[in-house]
Design a protein around this motif. Sequence first.
Motif, PDB file in Angstrom:
ATOM      1  N   GLY A  76       0.855  -1.184   0.000  1.00 57.86           N
ATOM      2  CA  GLY A  76       0.000   0.000   0.000  1.00 57.86           C
ATOM      3  C   GLY A  76       0.892   1.234   0.000  1.00 57.86           C
ATOM      4  N   MET A  77       0.442   2.309  -0.646  1.00 55.28           N
ATOM      5  CA  MET A  77       1.296   3.496  -0.696  1.00 55.28           C
ATOM      6  C   MET A  77       0.483   4.770  -0.908  1.00 55.28           C
ATOM      7  SD  MET A  77       3.086   3.008  -4.444  1.00 55.28           S
ATOM      8  CE  MET A  77       4.198   4.403  -4.244  1.00 55.28           C
ATOM      9  N   ALA A  78       1.087   5.889  -0.585  1.00 53.08           N
ATOM     10  CA  ALA A  78       0.452   7.185  -0.821  1.00 53.08           C
ATOM     11  C   ALA A  78       1.519   8.271  -0.878  1.00 53.08           C
ATOM     12  CB  ALA A  78      -0.542   7.512   0.283  1.00 53.08           C
ATOM     13  N   VAL A  79       1.281   9.212  -1.769  1.00 53.31           N
ATOM     14  CA  VAL A  79       2.154  10.393  -1.892  1.00 53.31           C
ATOM     15  C   VAL A  79       1.280  11.616  -1.617  1.00 53.31           C
ATOM     16  CG1 VAL A  79       3.520  11.767  -3.538  1.00 53.31           C
ATOM     17  CG2 VAL A  79       3.710   9.261  -3.524  1.00 53.31           C
ATOM     18  N   ALA A  80       1.815  12.585  -0.899  1.00 52.22           N
ATOM     19  CA  ALA A  80       1.064  13.814  -0.604  1.00 52.22           C
ATOM     20  C   ALA A  80       0.633  14.474  -1.900  1.00 52.22           C
ATOM     21  CB  ALA A  80       1.933  14.757   0.222  1.00 52.22           C
ATOM     22  N   ARG A  81      -0.569  14.993  -1.919  1.00 61.90           N
ATOM     23  CA  ARG A  81      -1.178  15.486  -3.163  1.00 61.90           C
ATOM     24  C   ARG A  81      -0.261  16.449  -3.936  1.00 61.90           C
ATOM     25  NH1 ARG A  81      -7.393  17.075  -2.975  1.00 61.90           N
ATOM     26  NH2 ARG A  81      -7.895  16.184  -4.991  1.00 61.90           N
ATOM     27  N   ASP A  82       0.327  17.402  -3.234  1.00 62.60           N
ATOM     28  CA  ASP A  82       1.153  18.420  -3.898  1.00 62.60           C
ATOM     29  C   ASP A  82       2.459  17.868  -4.463  1.00 62.60           C
ATOM     30  OD1 ASP A  82      -0.761  20.158  -3.098  1.00 62.60           O
ATOM     31  OD2 ASP A  82       0.416  21.094  -1.494  1.00 62.60           O
ATOM     32  N   TRP A  83       2.750  16.611  -4.132  1.00 59.22           N
ATOM     33  CA  TRP A  83       4.036  16.049  -4.541  1.00 59.22           C
ATOM     34  C   TRP A  83       3.900  14.978  -5.608  1.00 59.22           C
ATOM     35  CZ3 TRP A  83       8.841  17.733  -3.335  1.00 59.22           C
ATOM     36  CH2 TRP A  83       8.888  18.757  -2.390  1.00 59.22           C
ATOM     37  N   ARG A  84       2.701  14.775  -6.111  1.00 54.54           N
ATOM     38  CA  ARG A  84       2.495  13.710  -7.106  1.00 54.54           C
ATOM     39  C   ARG A  84       3.043  14.099  -8.479  1.00 54.54           C
ATOM     40  NH1 ARG A  84      -3.491  12.541  -4.787  1.00 54.54           N
ATOM     41  NH2 ARG A  84      -2.691  11.998  -2.703  1.00 54.54           N
ATOM     42  N   GLY A  85       3.382  13.079  -9.255  1.00 51.30           N
ATOM     43  CA  GLY A  85       3.850  13.308 -10.623  1.00 51.30           C
ATOM     44  C   GLY A  85       5.281  13.802 -10.701  1.00 51.30           C
ATOM     45  N   ARG A  86       6.022  13.627  -9.609  1.00 51.97           N
ATOM     46  CA  ARG A  86       7.417  14.106  -9.597  1.00 51.97           C
ATOM     47  C   ARG A  86       8.405  12.993  -9.274  1.00 51.97           C
ATOM     48  NH1 ARG A  86       7.888  19.596  -6.234  1.00 51.97           N
ATOM     49  NH2 ARG A  86       5.686  19.863  -5.772  1.00 51.97           N
ATOM     50  N   GLY A  87       7.937  11.753  -9.375  1.00 50.18           N
ATOM     51  CA  GLY A  87       8.861  10.642  -9.189  1.00 50.18           C
ATOM     52  C   GLY A  87       8.959  10.102  -7.777  1.00 50.18           C
ATOM     53  N   VAL A  88       8.162  10.637  -6.852  1.00 45.10           N
ATOM     54  CA  VAL A  88       8.245  10.166  -5.453  1.00 45.10           C
ATOM     55  C   VAL A  88       7.749   8.722  -5.357  1.00 45.10           C
ATOM     56  CG1 VAL A  88       7.390  10.511  -3.099  1.00 45.10           C
ATOM     57  CG2 VAL A  88       8.012  12.499  -4.511  1.00 45.10           C
ATOM     58  N   GLY A  89       6.603   8.445  -5.994  1.00 43.99           N
ATOM     59  CA  GLY A  89       6.056   7.090  -5.965  1.00 43.99           C
ATOM     60  C   GLY A  89       7.025   6.096  -6.582  1.00 43.99           C
ATOM     61  N   SER A  90       7.649   6.476  -7.693  1.00 45.47           N
ATOM     62  CA  SER A  90       8.614   5.587  -8.367  1.00 45.47           C
ATOM     63  C   SER A  90       9.815   5.297  -7.461  1.00 45.47           C
ATOM     64  CB  SER A  90       9.106   6.222  -9.664  1.00 45.47           C
ATOM     65  OG  SER A  90       8.038   6.417 -10.559  1.00 45.47           O
TER      66      SER A  90
END
Length: 155
Positions: A76-90
């Motif tokens: 399970g995972m989550a990235v803070a909304r303002d930080w999405r699409g910048r490679g954090v999840g990857s």
Amino acid sequence: MQLEIRPAGDGDRRQLALLFAAVAEERDGIATEPPVDVDVWAAKWRVEGTFLALADGKLVGSLSIEESRFGFGELGMAVARDWRGRGVGSALLATAIEWARERGLHKLTLSVFPHNAAAIALYRKFGFVEEGRRVKQYRRATGELWDAVEMGLLL
Ligand SMILES: CC(C)(COP(=O)(O)OP(=O)(O)OC[C@H]1O[C@@H](n2cnc3c(N)ncnc32)[C@H](O)[C@@H]1OP(=O)(O)O)[C@@H](O)C(=O)NCCC(=O)NCCS
């Protein structure tokens, strides 16, 4: 921006629960909906198998793997909304896959809502494949019944 991925420790419980509560408020990507009791979630968080993403020292994402007794881990995972699409999840997922291999797990699994295009794209990028679909599995606070797509990665 300096992005650091590291294993969670006991001192991270509260910030993990706060991030989780914020993402739950969106009622979109993760199964849990508000209200999230931050104290309760902080106390019960399984720190083992959890990784943090810190941007300039601030928590911006987390990923947890729950190891089963049968050789697979549920992710399970989550990235803070303002930080999405910048490679954090990857970055989180790359670290977690390496950790799971080192642990000797043979597989990672997860459930994702079918409308969650960003998450499905992220998982596919790392080789996860769709294994099936649970129909009307999650009852939402609105009463809607959402399907869940089951995905897996053989390690
Ligand atoms: C799913 C989530 C973790 C992805 O994290 P992220 O940090 O935004 O992911 P990344 O920036 O590393 O993007 C990974 C890939 O996803 C895809 N992607 C990202 N945002 C996307 C979007 N809005 N739509 C479609 N694809 C998208 C891209 O293919 C990207 O790879 P690329 O940059 O190499 O092309 C994040 O959106 C999130 O926390 N969502 C809310 C909670 C959630 O849904 N958790 C998962 C539950 S199963």
